[in-house]
Enzyme design. Sequence first.
Site, short mmCIF file in Angstrom:
data_model
loop_
_atom_site.label_atom_id
_atom_site.label_comp_id
_atom_site.label_asym_id
_atom_site.label_seq_id
_atom_site.Cartn_x
_atom_site.Cartn_y
_atom_site.Cartn_z
N GLU A 166 4.93 7.38 1.67
CA GLU A 166 4.48 5.99 1.70
C GLU A 166 5.59 5.04 1.30
O GLU A 166 6.10 5.12 0.17
CB GLU A 166 3.30 5.81 0.74
CG GLU A 166 2.81 4.37 0.64
CD GLU A 166 1.83 4.17 -0.50
OE1 GLU A 166 1.06 3.19 -0.45
OE2 GLU A 166 1.83 4.97 -1.46
N GLU A 202 -7.36 0.41 -2.06
CA GLU A 202 -6.52 0.52 -3.25
C GLU A 202 -6.15 -0.90 -3.72
O GLU A 202 -5.06 -1.39 -3.46
CB GLU A 202 -5.26 1.33 -2.95
CG GLU A 202 -4.47 1.68 -4.20
CD GLU A 202 -3.17 2.42 -3.90
OE1 GLU A 202 -3.02 3.56 -4.36
OE2 GLU A 202 -2.31 1.84 -3.20
#
Length: 279
Positions: free
Chosen positions: A143, A246
């Site tokens: 990521e 998130e």
Amino acid sequence: MPRFAANLSWLYTEHPFLDRFAAAASDGFDGIECLFPYEHPAHELRARLDAHGLCWVLFNAPPGNWAAGERGIAALPGREAEFRRGIEQALHTAHTLGCTRVHVMAGLVQPALPVEQQWATYQHNLAWAAAQAASAQVKLLIEPINPIDMPGYLLTRQADAHRLVAEIGAPNLLVQMDLYHCQIVEGEVLSWLTGALHPQHGPSRIGHMQVAGVPGRHEPEAGAIDYPAVFELIDQLGYAGWIGCEYRPRLTGQADATRAGLGWLRPHLDRQRNAWATP
């Protein structure tokens, strides 16, 4: 149609961790993710999943000494043995939880070492880890993370993540595309999504997505990212994976802070329920 997962490290923090499973299920989530699941026995976490009909969709491999400021060790020369032990632990945990995606954090740039050496270590470690994960039927994810939230992180740009995945060439090594980080570093989220997901560009290398509002990292509503357009485009391009929520609820610190901020999500959850109920 994508499915939304509650990130229990960020959402429902008004409850003790083990009580967040019930809260997420009560609000209509059927998937959860978190940063690190290692503080509780995996069998106890699995029992919570089963009790509430939840699927664990993502967690991170051990990141080194998080409390001391480490943010992953995959790119750190000299830490290879520790990295391998961490991957083995993560795959064992994934098996118990029935989780098929593990995020591997690169780590912070080490100023005393050539950055080329750190990229080479990262690539070598990922290739090894992907082979282990393939045997366990687990997808590994990397990521890009913005340097404001995580100063010094090695992997910050989408292009670098996609290049690395292509160079390694493991089918189970994919990109975790967090639209919050993407917007802060590069902007043009709709263009990045089209480039990553459009069939004319070849098989997608996106294995998971996450969302949050920019700025503030609150609910994905008003702000620099047009999330209604994002979700419409994701549907048009046929992404059927998970989208992790998130973000930090605006009302964090108040009772039911997470539930109070879910107005943006409820139409999507209702739509999903109707779709799944259709024969």
